[in-house]
Design an enzyme around this catalytic site. Structure first.
Site, PDB file in Angstrom:
ATOM      1  N   ASP A  16      48.564  31.227  40.089  1.00 19.30           N
ATOM      2  CA  ASP A  16      47.282  31.917  40.270  1.00 19.30           C
ATOM      3  C   ASP A  16      47.323  33.200  39.457  1.00 19.30           C
ATOM      4  O   ASP A  16      48.386  33.626  38.980  1.00 19.30           O
ATOM      5  CB  ASP A  16      47.043  32.223  41.749  1.00 19.30           C
ATOM      6  CG  ASP A  16      45.660  32.822  42.030  1.00 19.30           C
ATOM      7  OD1 ASP A  16      44.736  32.611  41.219  1.00 19.30           O
ATOM      8  OD2 ASP A  16      45.517  33.511  43.054  1.00 19.30           O
ATOM      9  N   SER A  17      46.169  33.832  39.313  1.00 19.80           N
ATOM     10  CA  SER A  17      46.127  35.124  38.629  1.00 19.80           C
ATOM     11  C   SER A  17      46.714  36.229  39.494  1.00 19.80           C
ATOM     12  O   SER A  17      47.192  37.246  38.997  1.00 19.80           O
ATOM     13  CB  SER A  17      44.688  35.484  38.258  1.00 19.80           C
ATOM     14  OG  SER A  17      43.890  35.602  39.426  1.00 19.80           O
ATOM     15  N   CYS A  66      43.978  28.340  41.661  1.00 16.22           N
ATOM     16  CA  CYS A  66      43.004  29.329  41.208  1.00 16.22           C
ATOM     17  C   CYS A  66      41.778  28.578  40.716  1.00 16.22           C
ATOM     18  O   CYS A  66      41.881  27.754  39.800  1.00 16.22           O
ATOM     19  CB  CYS A  66      43.606  30.165  40.078  1.00 16.22           C
ATOM     20  SG  CYS A  66      42.460  31.283  39.245  1.00 16.22           S
ATOM     21  N   GLU A  99      43.448  41.325  47.467  1.00 17.76           N
ATOM     22  CA  GLU A  99      44.710  41.858  46.947  1.00 17.76           C
ATOM     23  C   GLU A  99      45.121  43.104  47.740  1.00 17.76           C
ATOM     24  O   GLU A  99      46.295  43.295  48.066  1.00 17.76           O
ATOM     25  CB  GLU A  99      44.559  42.208  45.465  1.00 17.76           C
ATOM     26  CG  GLU A  99      44.364  41.003  44.551  1.00 17.76           C
ATOM     27  CD  GLU A  99      45.669  40.393  44.082  1.00 17.76           C
ATOM     28  OE1 GLU A  99      46.669  41.122  43.983  1.00 17.76           O
ATOM     29  OE2 GLU A  99      45.675  39.174  43.808  1.00 17.76           O
ATOM     30  N   CYS A 144      37.062  30.694  45.606  1.00 13.48           N
ATOM     31  CA  CYS A 144      38.132  31.487  44.998  1.00 13.48           C
ATOM     32  C   CYS A 144      39.256  31.497  46.014  1.00 13.48           C
ATOM     33  O   CYS A 144      39.018  31.774  47.200  1.00 13.48           O
ATOM     34  CB  CYS A 144      37.675  32.910  44.698  1.00 13.48           C
ATOM     35  SG  CYS A 144      39.004  34.020  44.164  1.00 13.48           S
ATOM     36  N   HIS A 202      41.453  33.503  46.610  1.00 10.82           N
ATOM     37  CA  HIS A 202      41.663  34.797  47.259  1.00 10.82           C
ATOM     38  C   HIS A 202      40.876  34.918  48.564  1.00 10.82           C
ATOM     39  O   HIS A 202      41.313  35.600  49.507  1.00 10.82           O
ATOM     40  CB  HIS A 202      41.220  35.942  46.333  1.00 10.82           C
ATOM     41  CG  HIS A 202      42.238  36.350  45.325  1.00 10.82           C
ATOM     42  ND1 HIS A 202      42.455  35.638  44.175  1.00 10.82           N
ATOM     43  CD2 HIS A 202      43.094  37.404  45.291  1.00 10.82           C
ATOM     44  CE1 HIS A 202      43.406  36.241  43.469  1.00 10.82           C
ATOM     45  NE2 HIS A 202      43.806  37.309  44.131  1.00 10.82           N
TER      46      HIS A 202
END
Length: 278
Positions: free
Chosen positions: A27-28, A91, A169, A205, A207
């Site tokens: 993932d990023s 991702c 994050e 997403c 996240h």
């Protein structure tokens, strides 16, 4: 395709696999941890390498050309170093842009992540669903195709929210996340025509499931759907019959910029005990 897992040309690996050969998640940032968690629930002793391209985070603000070139190159290096039995592009942005490039470059099965529009449409009663992702993901023709195939009788409202990525994050890094900030990041989707009728939103997403509790509090009348459980089931199918360690082994976290890695204590909550750079 089920629950947001992209199958494409994935294939089973020969069952004669080294038990220590890991599953590679990419993932990023830390969003792919929302895919890692349900996989651990299905394959408890699977060796894990979790790789985050923290040097280029966030992908949602990168050009498609950059992502299409960068992701296969990084995964090639990771496969060469860790020799995984299977790779997961955990991702949505990277999957919708670079999945075919990665599959062409690697000689192992690759599982992608796509918006879970089909299960959202199956669940919706109002026939209005929201697709909440990065700016890069929600504008992809792939989303048009999924909506046409699986939600043709629904109004599909999209919204790209880089703010939610940053909030996820921050949460993993141990910083407080205000419900008001989450509400403000999602509200533009609700403010679109018919947005008030959304009863299911697709967390497009990886996240965003990390903020599931905050979003549930901010929007208690809207159900959430994400692709993590479906991807875990797909991994189990592709590795059926393969050998695994008898006991859980320490998992590895890899960051392209170690200075941007979350605190070790946060990573250990997901079983990531070793930290490597790339």
């Amino acid at each position: 395709m089920k629950d947001g897992a992209s199958t494409g040309t994935t294939r089973k690996v020969n069952v004669l696999v080294d038990p220590q050969s890991p599953l590679l998640f990419f993932d990023s940032g830390v969003g792919g941890l929302s895919v890692l968690a349900p996989t651990r629930a299905v394959l408890a002793t699977a060796p894990i390498v979790y790789a985050a391209d923290s040097a280029a985070f966030p992908y949602g603000r990168r050009t498609e050309e950059e992502i299409a070139a960068r992701v296969p190159a990084l995964l090639g290096r990771l496969v060469e170093r860790y020799r995984p039995r299977l790779a997961v592009i955990a991702c949505n942005t990277a999957s919708t842009i670079a999945l075919d490039h990665v599959r062409a470059a690697l000689n192992i099965p690759v599982v992608g992540t796509v918006p879970a529009i089909k299960p959202a449409a199956e669940q919706s009663r109002s026939r209005v669903i929201g697709v909440l992702g990065t700016q890069a993901t929600v504008r992809q023709p792939y989303v048009d195709d999924l909506a046409a195939r699986f939600a043709a009788d629904c109004t599909v409202i999209r919204h790209g929210s880089p703010e939610l990525v940053e909030l996820a994050e921050a949460k993993l890094a141990g910083r407080p996340v205000a419900i008001e900030a989450v509400r403000a990041a999602v509200q533009p989707m609700i403010d679109q025509p018919r947005g008030a009728d959304i009863d299911v939103m697709v967390l497009a997403c990886t996240h965003f499931p990390l903020l599931a509790a905050e979003m549930a509090e901010a929007f208690p009348g809207i159900a959430q759907v994400d692709g993590g459980p479906g991807i875990a089931r797909r991994i189990a199918v592709l590795t059926e019959g393969q050998a695994w360690p008898r006991e859980e082994v320490p998992a590895i976290a890899v960051f392209t910029d170690l200075a941007k890695a979350p605190p070790a204590a946060s990573l250990k909550k997901f079983g990531l005990a070793e930290l490597h750079g790339l």
